[in-house]
Each structure stands twice: as C-alpha cells, then as structure tokens.
Design a protein around this motif. Sequence first.
Motif, PDB file in Angstrom:
ATOM      1  N   ALA A  59       0.837  -1.212   0.000  1.00  7.61           N
ATOM      2  CA  ALA A  59       0.000   0.000   0.000  1.00  7.61           C
ATOM      3  C   ALA A  59       0.870   1.259   0.000  1.00  7.61           C
ATOM      4  CB  ALA A  59      -0.913  -0.007   1.229  1.00  7.61           C
ATOM      5  N   LEU A  60       1.995   1.208   0.679  1.00 10.47           N
ATOM      6  CA  LEU A  60       2.865   2.380   0.773  1.00 10.47           C
ATOM      7  C   LEU A  60       3.573   2.663  -0.549  1.00 10.47           C
ATOM      8  CD1 LEU A  60       4.181   4.505   2.732  1.00 10.47           C
ATOM      9  CD2 LEU A  60       6.041   2.862   3.023  1.00 10.47           C
ATOM     10  N   LEU A  61       3.933   1.605  -1.277  1.00 11.28           N
ATOM     11  CA  LEU A  61       4.708   1.761  -2.516  1.00 11.28           C
ATOM     12  C   LEU A  61       3.943   1.151  -3.698  1.00 11.28           C
ATOM     13  CD1 LEU A  61       8.165   0.636  -0.990  1.00 11.28           C
ATOM     14  CD2 LEU A  61       7.308   2.976  -1.243  1.00 11.28           C
ATOM     15  N   PRO A  62       2.784   1.737  -4.039  1.00 14.52           N
ATOM     16  CA  PRO A  62       1.942   1.118  -5.070  1.00 14.52           C
ATOM     17  C   PRO A  62       2.607   1.098  -6.449  1.00 14.52           C
ATOM     18  CG  PRO A  62       1.094   3.289  -4.455  1.00 14.52           C
ATOM     19  CD  PRO A  62       2.194   2.978  -3.504  1.00 14.52           C
ATOM     20  N   HIS A  63       3.665   1.903  -6.616  1.00 18.55           N
ATOM     21  CA  HIS A  63       4.339   1.922  -7.929  1.00 18.55           C
ATOM     22  C   HIS A  63       5.275   0.730  -8.098  1.00 18.55           C
ATOM     23  CE1 HIS A  63       7.100   3.751  -5.076  1.00 18.55           C
ATOM     24  NE2 HIS A  63       8.093   3.563  -5.918  1.00 18.55           N
ATOM     25  N   ILE A  64       5.495  -0.043  -7.007  1.00 15.03           N
ATOM     26  CA  ILE A  64       6.363  -1.229  -7.114  1.00 15.03           C
ATOM     27  C   ILE A  64       5.483  -2.477  -7.088  1.00 15.03           C
ATOM     28  CG2 ILE A  64       8.294  -2.508  -6.089  1.00 15.03           C
ATOM     29  CD1 ILE A  64       9.261   0.083  -4.827  1.00 15.03           C
ATOM     30  N   PRO A  65       5.371  -3.220  -8.211  1.00 18.97           N
ATOM     31  CA  PRO A  65       4.518  -4.416  -8.219  1.00 18.97           C
ATOM     32  C   PRO A  65       5.095  -5.505  -7.303  1.00 18.97           C
ATOM     33  CG  PRO A  65       5.635  -4.133 -10.342  1.00 18.97           C
ATOM     34  CD  PRO A  65       6.000  -2.948  -9.510  1.00 18.97           C
ATOM     35  N   PRO A  66       4.227  -6.421  -6.807  1.00 18.80           N
ATOM     36  CA  PRO A  66       4.686  -7.446  -5.862  1.00 18.80           C
ATOM     37  C   PRO A  66       5.917  -8.211  -6.346  1.00 18.80           C
ATOM     38  CG  PRO A  66       2.305  -7.467  -5.955  1.00 18.80           C
ATOM     39  CD  PRO A  66       2.754  -6.463  -6.978  1.00 18.80           C
TER      40      PRO A  66
ATOM     41  N   TYR B 119      13.214  -4.353  -6.792  1.00 19.18           N
ATOM     42  CA  TYR B 119      14.409  -5.194  -6.929  1.00 19.18           C
ATOM     43  C   TYR B 119      14.108  -6.400  -7.798  1.00 19.18           C
ATOM     44  CZ  TYR B 119      16.933  -2.698  -3.238  1.00 19.18           C
ATOM     45  OH  TYR B 119      17.600  -1.745  -2.511  1.00 19.18           O
ATOM     46  N   ARG B 120      15.191  -7.026  -8.304  1.00 17.63           N
ATOM     47  CA  ARG B 120      15.010  -8.350  -8.893  1.00 17.63           C
ATOM     48  C   ARG B 120      15.978  -9.304  -8.188  1.00 17.63           C
ATOM     49  NH1 ARG B 120      18.018 -10.545 -12.997  1.00 17.63           N
ATOM     50  NH2 ARG B 120      20.017  -9.494 -13.288  1.00 17.63           N
TER      51      ARG B 120
END
Length: 457
Positions: free
Chosen positions: A352-359, A437-438
């Motif tokens: 929720a805090l970082l919605p621009h980062i997908p799971p 990250y990857r």
Amino acid sequence: MNFRTIIEPFRIKSVEALKFTTREERASALVAARNNVFQLRAEDVLVDLLTDSGTGAMSSAQWGALMQGDESYAGSRSFYRFDRVVRDLTGFKHIIPTHQGRAAERILFHTVLHPGQIVPNNNHFDTTRANIEVEDAEARDLVIAAGRQPSTIHPFKGNIDTDALEALLDRDGDRVPLVMVTVTNNSGGGQPVSLQNLRGVRALCDRYKKPFFLDACRFAENAYFIKIREEGQRDRAPREIAREMFSLADGCTMSAKKDGLANIGGFLAMNSDAWAEQCRNLLILTEGFPTYGGLAGYDLEAIAQGLEEVTDEAYLRYRIRSTEYLAEKVVAAGVPIIRPAGGHAVYVDARALLPHIPPLQYPGIALVNALYVEAGVRGVEIGTVMFGQHHDGTETAGAMDLVRLAIPRRVYTQSHIDYVAEAVIAVARMGSSLRGYRITSAPKTLRHFTAEFEPLA
Ligand code: F0G
C-alpha cells in the motif's frame, strides 16, 4: 493519582554499546550483503528489529539461574525444574525440550505426518510450513477474512475461520492428522486469537476426533490481549488465561526464544503417550537425550525462569503498549500498517505504501533496504520473497507485502522507539523515489534468508 505514562518495568544493570555508522557506510554494507539484510553484520545495524526471536534481554534472575545449570547428560536437576515449570503452565503430560521451535515442529511433523495430508492453521509460520511441506503434506491457512485485510480493525484478527475448518474436516477429515492454531498469529501480523475461537476449535476437534496443537511461541502476549479485549476476561491474571488456552489443546510446539524470554530453546509438549514415545525416539536421533533435547542445563534454567517472568502483568502491559506506541506514531503520520498493532511487531503494508512497485519487484525489500540505508534500522520482509516461491519453481505474489518491525523483549527504550518511528516516517515520505528489486540468485526453499537482489533502474 493515576499516571498516564507506562514505564519500562525494569531498570538497566548492564548495557551493550551501539555502533553508529554513516549513510555511506550502510549503503556499501548493503551492497556487500547483496541487498539482503539477513546477510549484514549485525554490528552494522543500529536498531535491530529483524526479529523478536532470541534477541530479548534476560533478567538478573535468569543470569543467576544460569549458574544453577546442572550439565548432567541424563536426569539433570535443571531438566526437572524446566519440566515442572512447563507442566505447571501448560498442563501437558509429556514435555520434550528442543533446541528451538522449528526442531519441535520437525520432530512432531516427521513423526505424525504422511504424504498428502493437510495441516490446517490460522497462518503457518515459514518454518512450520516448510516442515510440513518437506513431508509432502499441505500447510493450509484458514485465518478469518479480516485477518487478511491490513486496514480492517478487529480485536482478534488471528482467529481461525471455524466454518472453513469445519468444512475441511467434513470433506477431507481423513487427511487431517491434527489441527494447529498459532498464538499470536505471526505471519498474519502478530494478531491474537480469542478464547472463544480456541473453544470453537476444541469443539470441532472433539467432534471430528482430531488432536489440537498450539504453536505457542507468543502465548503470553496472546493471553494479555485476551485479558484486555475479550469480554469477561479483564479481571483474570494473564497466567490464568494462558493456562486456559493450553487446557483447550492436546499439545503445543514452542520456541522459548519468544515468550520463554530466553536466547535459545524450545519444547514440544503433548498428552498422547504413543506420539510422545515416537517423538522422543526421533529426539534422541537429532537433538539429544530427552532430559536436555539439544540444550545446555543452563539454557533449561533460563527458560524455566523466563516462563515464570513472562506472564507478569506489568511486563505484558509494557510489552503490548510499546508496540502499540510505535504503531500510533506511524499511523498518525499516515503510514499504512496492519491494524491494530501486533503484540511483538508493527507490520508496515509495503504494497500500500509503494503502489508503484509491483509485488514481483518486492516492495517489502525496497522498504526494508531503504530503512537500513537511511536510518540503520533493520526490519524484515514478510511477503512475496518469503512466501511467493513454489515447489515447482514458479513464483506468485504473496498474500500481502509487509515489512515487520519486530521489537526484542526488554531491549530498547522509548527513545529507541521514537527514533524508529521518525525513521519509518521519513522513509515513507521518500515514497515514489524508492525502486523495486530483482532476484539474481536464490535457493530452492526458504529463499528469503540467502537470496541475492539487484535494484531495478
Ligand atoms: N512458530 C512461530 C509462530 C514463529 O514465529 C517461529 C519463529 C517459529 C515457530 C520457529 O521458532 O525460530 O525457535 O525455530 N519465528 C522467528 C521470527 C524466527 O522472526 O518470527 P524457532
């Protein structure tokens, strides 16, 4: 007079210095750790909230008890003290010491599980799940719906869905060797389970003739939540409530590194003579003789003393309040967390805090790493990295992407917690500048401990 301030119910006799590092030093330490905070040197961490497990401060009474340790291989006096204390607390017939919680899990599951069986739980902790899956059995999470919604407020979000449990026992009961409930529910946000829910599980287990085991790591924190949140429980002592929780079960696994207030240790306890005999045989193979189970005599003393201290009401009031205090501060600044606060930890909702980062770009890792670099605070991802990996080599989003800030018992003071709150709020404000990250390398199971990460451009 009634004072508002809840103070630490101890004074400090011995201190351990913290090492201060610069942002630059932390940034290079994280690169050397391949962007996985499990690979950092702990001395490069300022406030370590990686876990509340084994990280607590022992009391002077516990340190004193260490000197009473009887290191006899068989029949040590320390074992009999440990046995008496655990029996008095839990009421179980067989008390089997182990070197920590997962050893109790491994022994129990290897003894009773067959391939294809199902173990229901509110939420399995990662080692519990892994110890079930390694037997080719299934670990099934049946927490209530509210337990899967971070922002829904519910007093007992750790409750197991008894309708779902009944449906499972009805349909597939022959495949269920035992029912488990984790108190408090660590993987679901350190949320408590009510007495009413435990009674419901007991009734189902009676009806379907299934043994009921508690994963009791944080039983005392759970008992205190029952005291302050469940109707009719306010006037009872936490210990009395804890005893009732255990009385509803047929056995438990326990990591004494949590509510045993010890740095190492655990136990497996149960009423079944047949299972206990088989478990002890496996114990001898992998842990040690049944009167020490992989522990030193002095560890058994420390655990016995810790189990006496942990149900103290002043301690539990301070414990639950300090976690809630951190939660209140970050919530006031608009940081999304699992609400209400857990007993041992605050869980920030990184998705929720970082919605621009997908799971699958691991928002939890992005937040954990930023907290470390900016403030020297170490938390842990409980999300897609920890739970998204499957046996067939595929990967899916975890149910949630959380960052757990676990508070060691009796270690940090209010100003440490104030600092952590300030750090979390500052990093939360960095928001969209944080990157995902990857994974560049990972083992086949329990990848979160050793996976290597690379930041995305
Ligand atoms: N069950 C639960 C609910 C736990 O939280 C843990 C450990 C275990 C079992 C295993 O116990 O570590 O003594 O082998 N939890 C720690 C944590 C590691 O950080 O939450 P163990």
